[in-house]
Design a protein around this motif. Structure first.
Motif, PDB file in Angstrom:
ATOM      1  N   VAL A  67       2.637  -7.249  -4.624  1.00 35.17           N
ATOM      2  CA  VAL A  67       2.206  -5.915  -4.357  1.00 35.17           C
ATOM      3  C   VAL A  67       2.442  -5.383  -5.343  1.00 35.17           C
ATOM      4  CG1 VAL A  67       2.745  -5.584  -1.753  1.00 35.17           C
ATOM      5  CG2 VAL A  67       4.486  -4.987  -3.118  1.00 35.17           C
ATOM      6  N   MET A  68       3.561  -5.480  -6.558  1.00 39.19           N
ATOM      7  CA  MET A  68       3.596  -4.898  -7.684  1.00 39.19           C
ATOM      8  C   MET A  68       3.268  -5.705  -8.796  1.00 39.19           C
ATOM      9  SD  MET A  68       3.747  -1.570  -6.986  1.00 39.19           S
ATOM     10  CE  MET A  68       4.610  -0.861  -8.311  1.00 39.19           C
ATOM     11  N   ILE A  84      -4.382  -1.854   8.341  1.00 41.33           N
ATOM     12  CA  ILE A  84      -3.290  -1.777   7.995  1.00 41.33           C
ATOM     13  C   ILE A  84      -2.845  -1.183   6.718  1.00 41.33           C
ATOM     14  CG2 ILE A  84      -0.868  -3.061   7.906  1.00 41.33           C
ATOM     15  CD1 ILE A  84      -2.484  -5.163   9.811  1.00 41.33           C
ATOM     16  N   ASN A  85      -2.142   0.059   6.747  1.00 43.25           N
ATOM     17  CA  ASN A  85      -1.439   0.714   5.463  1.00 43.25           C
ATOM     18  C   ASN A  85      -0.095   0.133   5.342  1.00 43.25           C
ATOM     19  OD1 ASN A  85      -3.596   2.985   4.916  1.00 43.25           O
ATOM     20  ND2 ASN A  85      -3.415   2.635   7.170  1.00 43.25           N
ATOM     21  N   ILE A  86       0.024  -0.391   4.214  1.00 47.96           N
ATOM     22  CA  ILE A  86       1.364  -0.746   3.811  1.00 47.96           C
ATOM     23  C   ILE A  86       2.048   0.430   2.824  1.00 47.96           C
ATOM     24  CG2 ILE A  86       3.122  -2.700   2.840  1.00 47.96           C
ATOM     25  CD1 ILE A  86       0.942  -4.695   3.718  1.00 47.96           C
ATOM     26  N   ILE A  87       3.311   0.570   3.115  1.00 49.62           N
ATOM     27  CA  ILE A  87       3.877   1.453   2.001  1.00 49.62           C
ATOM     28  C   ILE A  87       5.074   1.215   1.770  1.00 49.62           C
ATOM     29  CG2 ILE A  87       2.466   3.494   2.648  1.00 49.62           C
ATOM     30  CD1 ILE A  87       4.974   4.458   4.450  1.00 49.62           C
ATOM     31  N   SER A 107       1.350   2.080  -2.141  1.00 55.31           N
ATOM     32  CA  SER A 107       0.548   1.537  -0.757  1.00 55.31           C
ATOM     33  C   SER A 107      -0.608   0.714  -1.195  1.00 55.31           C
ATOM     34  CB  SER A 107      -0.116   2.748  -0.032  1.00 55.31           C
ATOM     35  OG  SER A 107      -1.073   3.368  -0.529  1.00 55.31           O
ATOM     36  N   CYS A 108      -0.821  -0.004  -0.086  1.00 53.13           N
ATOM     37  CA  CYS A 108      -2.192  -0.980  -0.226  1.00 53.13           C
ATOM     38  C   CYS A 108      -2.496  -1.172   1.286  1.00 53.13           C
ATOM     39  CB  CYS A 108      -1.830  -2.408  -0.996  1.00 53.13           C
ATOM     40  SG  CYS A 108      -0.969  -3.565   0.014  1.00 53.13           S
ATOM     41  N   VAL A 111      -0.510   4.736  -6.220  1.00 56.46           N
ATOM     42  CA  VAL A 111       0.168   5.496  -5.593  1.00 56.46           C
ATOM     43  C   VAL A 111       0.122   6.414  -4.371  1.00 56.46           C
ATOM     44  CG1 VAL A 111       1.810   7.419  -6.449  1.00 56.46           C
ATOM     45  CG2 VAL A 111       1.332   5.886  -8.008  1.00 56.46           C
ATOM     46  N   TYR A 112       0.964   6.231  -3.383  1.00 57.62           N
ATOM     47  CA  TYR A 112       0.415   6.897  -2.107  1.00 57.62           C
ATOM     48  C   TYR A 112       1.272   8.498  -2.088  1.00 57.62           C
ATOM     49  CZ  TYR A 112       0.806   7.669   2.870  1.00 57.62           C
ATOM     50  OH  TYR A 112       0.856   8.257   4.140  1.00 57.62           O
ATOM     51  N   LEU A 113       2.477   8.660  -2.653  1.00 56.36           N
ATOM     52  CA  LEU A 113       3.092   9.854  -2.831  1.00 56.36           C
ATOM     53  C   LEU A 113       4.054   9.949  -3.896  1.00 56.36           C
ATOM     54  CD1 LEU A 113       3.866  12.663  -1.438  1.00 56.36           C
ATOM     55  CD2 LEU A 113       5.525  11.313  -0.098  1.00 56.36           C
ATOM     56  N   ASP A 114       3.897  10.744  -4.768  1.00 58.48           N
ATOM     57  CA  ASP A 114       4.531  11.094  -5.916  1.00 58.48           C
ATOM     58  C   ASP A 114       4.837  12.635  -5.915  1.00 58.48           C
ATOM     59  OD1 ASP A 114       5.911  11.527  -8.323  1.00 58.48           O
ATOM     60  OD2 ASP A 114       4.484  10.403  -9.438  1.00 58.48           O
TER      61      ASP A 114
END
Length: 289
Positions: free
Chosen positions: A90-91, A113-116, A142-143, A156-159
């Motif tokens: 993922v990264m 599907i949301n993966i975090i 996320s992806c 980035v999903y939440l920063d």
């Protein structure tokens, strides 16, 4: 309604399961022994998360060691036999990425599907940020995937402007819900006003809104997981400097109070998912493994 608690232990970084019929007393499956170990990557299954996807199968996600930029994924039809282990990178395309921790997933109404997960990305020196500090700065990434075979690019999903790890999402059928995550700033030395949990409301499309709110969790806790039992919300969390999981409960999602549950004393960072009676009966019959 049966609940399944998946977790690892300090002594054994593999998948362990506990079963509850009432959301209060959780009894270890297979005598508390390991259900499955990872055959790939760092051969560890830290922070295991189990969820059911639109294909009807259970999907396991887990941390692949402290310094891997991939996460572990496997499938199961019965929660006991796990197959198709893979490391999802993922990264791997994110320059400076140092890790990928505590993956979870939730589904949109259309089954997407949301993966975090949480990752730290080392910034370049000319970015005006101290390198050492940036290595300790985590955001939630996320992806998306329709089928756990193809994946969108990671973003980035939440920063929130400070280091954050261990995000978990609770969604109702009407798509309302919230996100809980750990404030990772500060140190693991007492006294400390950080290292506690915050909660964000979710927009209808599953994005966190506004500013995270502290709701009274103690400091030095991580690995939150949320479920609903008998009309009440329950948050479990791992007091990582001591043994035993702790919990808080709420009727409205705003006012939370401590509650005592019977959970495995050796459990570390786990997750709770709802299963059906037949699945629970099969797990309950497992005496040893």
């Amino acid at each position: 309604m049966p609940y399944l608690f998946s977790y690892f232990t300090t002594q054994d970084e593999s998948l362990h399961l506990s079963l509850s019929w009432d959301g209060i007393v959780f009894e270890p499956v297979a005598g508390g022994g390991s259900i499955v170990t990872s055959p790939i990557g760092d051969r560890t299954l830290r922070d295991p998360f189990i969820g059911r996807a639109s294909d009807g199968l259970f999907h396991l996600l887990a941390t692949n060691g402290w310094a891997s930029t991939s996460i572990i994924h496997a499938r199961s039809a019965d929660l006991l036999e796990w197959t198709d282990f893979e490391a999802i990178p993922v990264m791997s395309k994110i320059a400076g990425a140092k890790n990928a921790w505590a993956p979870e997933f939730f589904s949109d109404r259309d089954g997407t599907i949301n993966i975090i997960w949480s990752s730290s990305v080392r910034l370049e020196p000319d970015a005006g940020v101290d390198w050492l500090a940036s290595e300790q700065y985590h955001s939630i990434w996320s992806c998306k995937t329709p089928d756990f075979r193809s994946y969108t690019e990671s973003t980035v999903y939440l920063d929130p402007g400070f280091s954050l790890i261990d995000a978990t999402v609770f969604k109702r059928p009407d798509s309302s819900g919230f996100l809980v995550a750990k404030d990772e700033t500060g140190t693991n030395e007492t006294p400390q006003a950080r290292k506690d949990l915050l909660i964000w409301a979710l927009s209808p499309d599953g994005r966190p809104e506004g500013t995270g709110v502290r709701f009274g969790s103690p400091s030095f806790v991580e690995g939150p997981t949320v479920f609903e039992s008998d009309g009440r919300l329950v948050i479990l969390f791992d007091p990582f400097l001591e043994d035993g999981y702790q919990a808080m409960t709420s009727v409205d999602g705003r006012d939370w109070a401590p509650v005592r549950l019977d959970l495995p004393r050796d459990a570390r960072h786990g997750s709770v998912t709802v299963i059906n009676d037949a699945e629970a009966a099969r797990l309950h019959s497992m005496k040893e493994r």
